[in-house]
Design a protein around this motif. Structure first.
Motif, PDB file in Angstrom:
ATOM      1  N   HIS A 103       0.885  -1.078  -0.007  1.00 22.88           N
ATOM      2  CA  HIS A 103      -0.084   0.126  -0.005  1.00 22.88           C
ATOM      3  C   HIS A 103       0.907   1.342  -0.054  1.00 22.88           C
ATOM      4  CE1 HIS A 103      -4.005   2.098   1.709  1.00 22.88           C
ATOM      5  NE2 HIS A 103      -3.489   2.591   0.708  1.00 22.88           N
ATOM      6  N   CYS A 104       2.013   1.108   0.738  1.00 29.42           N
ATOM      7  CA  CYS A 104       2.867   2.433   0.851  1.00 29.42           C
ATOM      8  C   CYS A 104       3.245   2.437  -0.368  1.00 29.42           C
ATOM      9  CB  CYS A 104       4.013   1.996   1.811  1.00 29.42           C
ATOM     10  SG  CYS A 104       5.081   3.375   2.142  1.00 29.42           S
ATOM     11  N   ARG A 105       3.859   1.529  -1.317  1.00 31.51           N
ATOM     12  CA  ARG A 105       4.679   1.633  -2.477  1.00 31.51           C
ATOM     13  C   ARG A 105       3.298   2.187  -3.387  1.00 31.51           C
ATOM     14  NH1 ARG A 105       8.923  -0.714  -4.703  1.00 31.51           N
ATOM     15  NH2 ARG A 105       8.821  -2.107  -2.800  1.00 31.51           N
ATOM     16  N   GLU A 106       2.558   1.997  -3.419  1.00 31.92           N
ATOM     17  CA  GLU A 106       1.193   2.138  -4.351  1.00 31.92           C
ATOM     18  C   GLU A 106       0.899   3.705  -4.211  1.00 31.92           C
ATOM     19  OE1 GLU A 106      -3.798   1.411  -5.182  1.00 31.92           O
ATOM     20  OE2 GLU A 106      -2.582   0.528  -3.442  1.00 31.92           O
ATOM     21  N   ILE A 107       0.919   4.269  -2.826  1.00 28.63           N
ATOM     22  CA  ILE A 107       0.781   5.655  -2.692  1.00 28.63           C
ATOM     23  C   ILE A 107       1.820   6.463  -3.111  1.00 28.63           C
ATOM     24  CG2 ILE A 107       0.708   7.404  -0.727  1.00 28.63           C
ATOM     25  CD1 ILE A 107      -0.928   5.314   0.784  1.00 28.63           C
ATOM     26  N   ALA A 108       3.058   6.056  -3.017  1.00 27.57           N
ATOM     27  CA  ALA A 108       4.305   6.646  -3.451  1.00 27.57           C
ATOM     28  C   ALA A 108       4.284   6.858  -4.993  1.00 27.57           C
ATOM     29  CB  ALA A 108       5.534   5.866  -3.132  1.00 27.57           C
ATOM     30  N   GLU A 109       4.004   5.796  -5.724  1.00 30.26           N
ATOM     31  CA  GLU A 109       4.005   5.911  -7.149  1.00 30.26           C
ATOM     32  C   GLU A 109       2.909   6.671  -7.788  1.00 30.26           C
ATOM     33  OE1 GLU A 109       3.879   1.426  -8.028  1.00 30.26           O
ATOM     34  OE2 GLU A 109       5.893   1.341  -7.738  1.00 30.26           O
ATOM     35  N   LEU A 249      25.376  12.347  -7.353  1.00 31.40           N
ATOM     36  CA  LEU A 249      24.776  11.378  -6.396  1.00 31.40           C
ATOM     37  C   LEU A 249      23.388  11.037  -6.869  1.00 31.40           C
ATOM     38  CD1 LEU A 249      24.775   9.708  -3.915  1.00 31.40           C
ATOM     39  CD2 LEU A 249      23.835  11.924  -2.687  1.00 31.40           C
ATOM     40  N   GLN A 250      22.738  11.863  -7.455  1.00 32.45           N
ATOM     41  CA  GLN A 250      21.377  11.543  -8.072  1.00 32.45           C
ATOM     42  C   GLN A 250      21.482  10.500  -9.196  1.00 32.45           C
ATOM     43  OE1 GLN A 250      17.886  13.810 -10.778  1.00 32.45           O
ATOM     44  NE2 GLN A 250      19.115  14.920  -9.557  1.00 32.45           N
ATOM     45  N   ALA A 251      22.393  10.748 -10.042  1.00 39.51           N
ATOM     46  CA  ALA A 251      22.507   9.756 -11.086  1.00 39.51           C
ATOM     47  C   ALA A 251      22.927   8.289 -10.849  1.00 39.51           C
ATOM     48  CB  ALA A 251      23.654  10.202 -12.200  1.00 39.51           C
ATOM     49  N   ARG A 252      23.871   8.264  -9.522  1.00 40.71           N
ATOM     50  CA  ARG A 252      24.020   7.092  -8.811  1.00 40.71           C
ATOM     51  C   ARG A 252      23.082   6.328  -8.565  1.00 40.71           C
ATOM     52  NH1 ARG A 252      28.647   5.908  -4.156  1.00 40.71           N
ATOM     53  NH2 ARG A 252      28.687   3.685  -4.227  1.00 40.71           N
ATOM     54  N   LEU A 253      21.975   7.115  -7.485  1.00 40.98           N
ATOM     55  CA  LEU A 253      21.177   6.218  -7.056  1.00 40.98           C
ATOM     56  C   LEU A 253      20.080   5.894  -8.034  1.00 40.98           C
ATOM     57  CD1 LEU A 253      20.701   8.544  -3.854  1.00 40.98           C
ATOM     58  CD2 LEU A 253      21.820   6.341  -4.034  1.00 40.98           C
ATOM     59  N   ARG A 254      19.858   6.506  -9.203  1.00 37.54           N
ATOM     60  CA  ARG A 254      18.924   6.074 -10.010  1.00 37.54           C
ATOM     61  C   ARG A 254      19.452   4.559 -10.674  1.00 37.54           C
ATOM     62  NH1 ARG A 254      15.430   9.855 -11.712  1.00 37.54           N
ATOM     63  NH2 ARG A 254      16.125  12.182 -11.258  1.00 37.54           N
ATOM     64  N   GLY A 255      20.797   4.386 -10.654  1.00 34.53           N
ATOM     65  CA  GLY A 255      21.484   3.434 -11.264  1.00 34.53           C
ATOM     66  C   GLY A 255      21.596   2.276 -10.147  1.00 34.53           C
ATOM     67  N   GLU A 256      21.782   2.631  -8.888  1.00 33.00           N
ATOM     68  CA  GLU A 256      21.729   1.837  -7.734  1.00 33.00           C
ATOM     69  C   GLU A 256      20.919   2.024  -6.686  1.00 33.00           C
ATOM     70  OE1 GLU A 256      26.213   0.929  -7.059  1.00 33.00           O
ATOM     71  OE2 GLU A 256      26.599   2.920  -7.987  1.00 33.00           O
ATOM     72  N   PRO A 257      19.604   1.620  -6.900  1.00 35.45           N
ATOM     73  CA  PRO A 257      18.761   2.337  -5.706  1.00 35.45           C
ATOM     74  C   PRO A 257      18.714   1.465  -4.546  1.00 35.45           C
ATOM     75  CG  PRO A 257      17.838   0.884  -7.672  1.00 35.45           C
ATOM     76  CD  PRO A 257      19.150   1.415  -8.168  1.00 35.45           C
ATOM     77  N   GLU A 258      19.730   0.468  -4.642  1.00 36.10           N
ATOM     78  CA  GLU A 258      19.754  -0.530  -3.374  1.00 36.10           C
ATOM     79  C   GLU A 258      20.785   0.250  -2.306  1.00 36.10           C
ATOM     80  OE1 GLU A 258      22.917  -1.620  -6.028  1.00 36.10           O
ATOM     81  OE2 GLU A 258      21.109  -0.987  -6.334  1.00 36.10           O
ATOM     82  N   LEU A 259      21.151   1.331  -2.872  1.00 26.85           N
ATOM     83  CA  LEU A 259      22.185   2.159  -2.076  1.00 26.85           C
ATOM     84  C   LEU A 259      21.217   3.439  -1.277  1.00 26.85           C
ATOM     85  CD1 LEU A 259      25.429   3.090  -4.032  1.00 26.85           C
ATOM     86  CD2 LEU A 259      25.082   1.245  -2.439  1.00 26.85           C
ATOM     87  N   PHE A 350       9.370   5.826  -1.206  1.00 23.00           N
ATOM     88  CA  PHE A 350       9.010   7.372  -2.059  1.00 23.00           C
ATOM     89  C   PHE A 350      10.121   7.588  -2.918  1.00 23.00           C
ATOM     90  CE2 PHE A 350       9.596  11.746  -2.678  1.00 23.00           C
ATOM     91  CZ  PHE A 350       8.187  12.022  -3.189  1.00 23.00           C
ATOM     92  N   MET A 351      11.333   7.156  -2.489  1.00 22.81           N
ATOM     93  CA  MET A 351      12.694   7.844  -3.518  1.00 22.81           C
ATOM     94  C   MET A 351      12.866   6.876  -4.382  1.00 22.81           C
ATOM     95  SD  MET A 351      13.489  10.480  -2.018  1.00 22.81           S
ATOM     96  CE  MET A 351      14.944  10.695  -3.104  1.00 22.81           C
ATOM     97  N   GLU A 352      12.484   5.427  -4.218  1.00 24.81           N
ATOM     98  CA  GLU A 352      12.286   4.556  -5.577  1.00 24.81           C
ATOM     99  C   GLU A 352      11.361   4.932  -6.292  1.00 24.81           C
ATOM    100  OE1 GLU A 352      13.599   0.369  -3.020  1.00 24.81           O
ATOM    101  OE2 GLU A 352      11.689   0.813  -3.793  1.00 24.81           O
ATOM    102  N   ALA A 353      10.116   5.424  -6.087  1.00 27.01           N
ATOM    103  CA  ALA A 353       9.183   5.786  -6.947  1.00 27.01           C
ATOM    104  C   ALA A 353       9.721   6.892  -7.662  1.00 27.01           C
ATOM    105  CB  ALA A 353       7.850   5.858  -6.384  1.00 27.01           C
TER     106      ALA A 353
END
Length: 388
Positions: A103-109, A249-259, A350-353
């Protein structure tokens, strides 16, 4: 200095415009100039990491019972705190978090999907506040019809806090408690048909074999909601502004969301979403070279302690290899935030979405972000340019 001299000497003015305009910079300066400082407004303010850790870990000397009103369990000490903490912690355990995650993921997306394809946004109003309202009502099981009334209440409460209007703050507290009591009455009237949600389950809890009083229930739900609305909203604004200002950093996190989990904690260490908490001395004590009598109020300044050069070196240096035990984002000791697992999950999703559904976040040079004023942390406005 002796205690009498300390008690009347004003080391700084937390309400000075130079402080309110940029709390982080002001606290950095105070940490080296006067790390334990007295003011009429906050009484004793602690700026250093070591002093804050000492207070957090010595709950016999530094009491959490610093509120004039019932605050469960925030303003309680053991053994009372222990009993209520034991009741509350399971709500944020692995099982409930896993159940709420979809549900949390759905709201964020869904929220991110409402952004324009390209153009300017104000991240605090359009994303931070909306996400905080929607996610908190969903977690509590509250109707979506409360989103706008809660937004309006939050706005008025913030204005009254900045104005120091005690009468208005008292009236707003009663208004908020009335909203919660209405929710409780609705569930009681529904009987067995009441929704099986967090609010209903809290109503049916017991402590030491007795049912919770309505005052205790209202206090628990108030603390969860008011704290969550402010800190999650502030966190979203801080994270988005930081990534917009740091495109690599923004580009890195887009490519490595596990971070994202350690990156989020580190960004919020650098720029605190929650500025302070209170404690009260139970006996005379010396801390940071200052003699403080019993019964004095202490203000823990997270926004300073988490930037202490003695622990973190350059406080503005972003590093993913820091010891997480040093980060006081969610506190430490017996009063560490029980809702930390929920907050971490919400911010990560939220940041993943956001990063998955956008191409770029950029600052707008002619529209700089506006810092929030104490007691709020982060920003009151974060204009950005977004490309999806």
């Amino acid at each position: 200095m002796n205690e009498t001299t300390d008690a009347v000497h004003q080391d700084w003015d937390p309400r000075a415009e130079s402080v309110l305009d940029d709390q982080i910079a002001a606290y950095d300066a105070m940490r080296s100039r006067c790390p334990v400082a007295y003011s009429d407004y906050l009484q004793w303010s602690l700026f250093r990491h070591a002093d804050v850790k000492r207070v957090l870990e010595d709950h016999d000397t530094f009491s959490n019972a610093a509120s004039r009103h019932l605050s469960v369990p925030n303003a309680m000490d053991p053994p009372e705190h222990t009993r209520f903490r034991r009741l509350i912690e399971p709500y944020f355990g692995p099982g409930p978090m896993a159940a709420f995650e979809p549900h949390c993921r759905e709201i964020a997306e869904s929220l991110v999907a409402r952004l324009p394809e390209s153009g300017e946004i104000e991240a605090m109003a359009e994303l931070g506040q909306n996400f905080a309202l929607e996610i908190q009502c969903a977690f509590m099981g509250w109707p979506t019809g409360l989103h706008e009334p809660l937004r309006d209440w939050t706005r008025r409460q913030h204005a009254a806090t900045l104005a120091g209007d005690r009468q208005a703050l008292g009236e707003l507290a009663l208004e908020f408690d009335g909203v919660i009591r209405d929710l409780l009455e609705t569930r009681r009237a529904a009987g067995d048909a009441a929704p099986d949600d967090v609010t209903t389950r809290i109503m049916n809890e017991t402590v030491e074999g007795r049912a919770l009083s309505d005052e205790e229930i209202v206090s628990i739900l108030r603390n969860w909601t008011v704290g969550e609305l402010g800190t999650i909203s502030a966190s979203i604004g801080i994270l988005m502004r930081y990534l917009a200002d740091h495109p690599q950093l923004q580009a890195r996190l887009r490519g490595e969301p596990e971070l994202l989990p350690p990156a989020i904690d580190e960004i919020l260490r650098i720029d605190a979403p929650l500025m302070s908490n209170r404690r009260r001395t139970t006996r005379p004590v010396e801390i940071g070279g200052r003699h403080i009598p019993a019964g004095e109020r202490l203000t823990i300044l997270w926004g300073s302690a988490n930037r202490d050069e003695a622990v973190f070196g350059d406080p503005d240096a972003f590093r993913l290899d820091r010891d997480p035990e040093d980060n006081l984002l969610y506190g430490a000791g017996i009063h560490v935030c029980p809702g930390a697992p929920l907050a971490r999950m919400e911010l990560k999703l939220f940041m993943e979405a956001l990063l998955a559904d956008t191409v770029q976040l950029k600052p707008i040079p002619e529209k700089p972000a506006v810092r929030a004023k104490f007691p709020a942390g982060g920003y009151s406005a974060v204009p950005l340019r977004v490309t999806r």
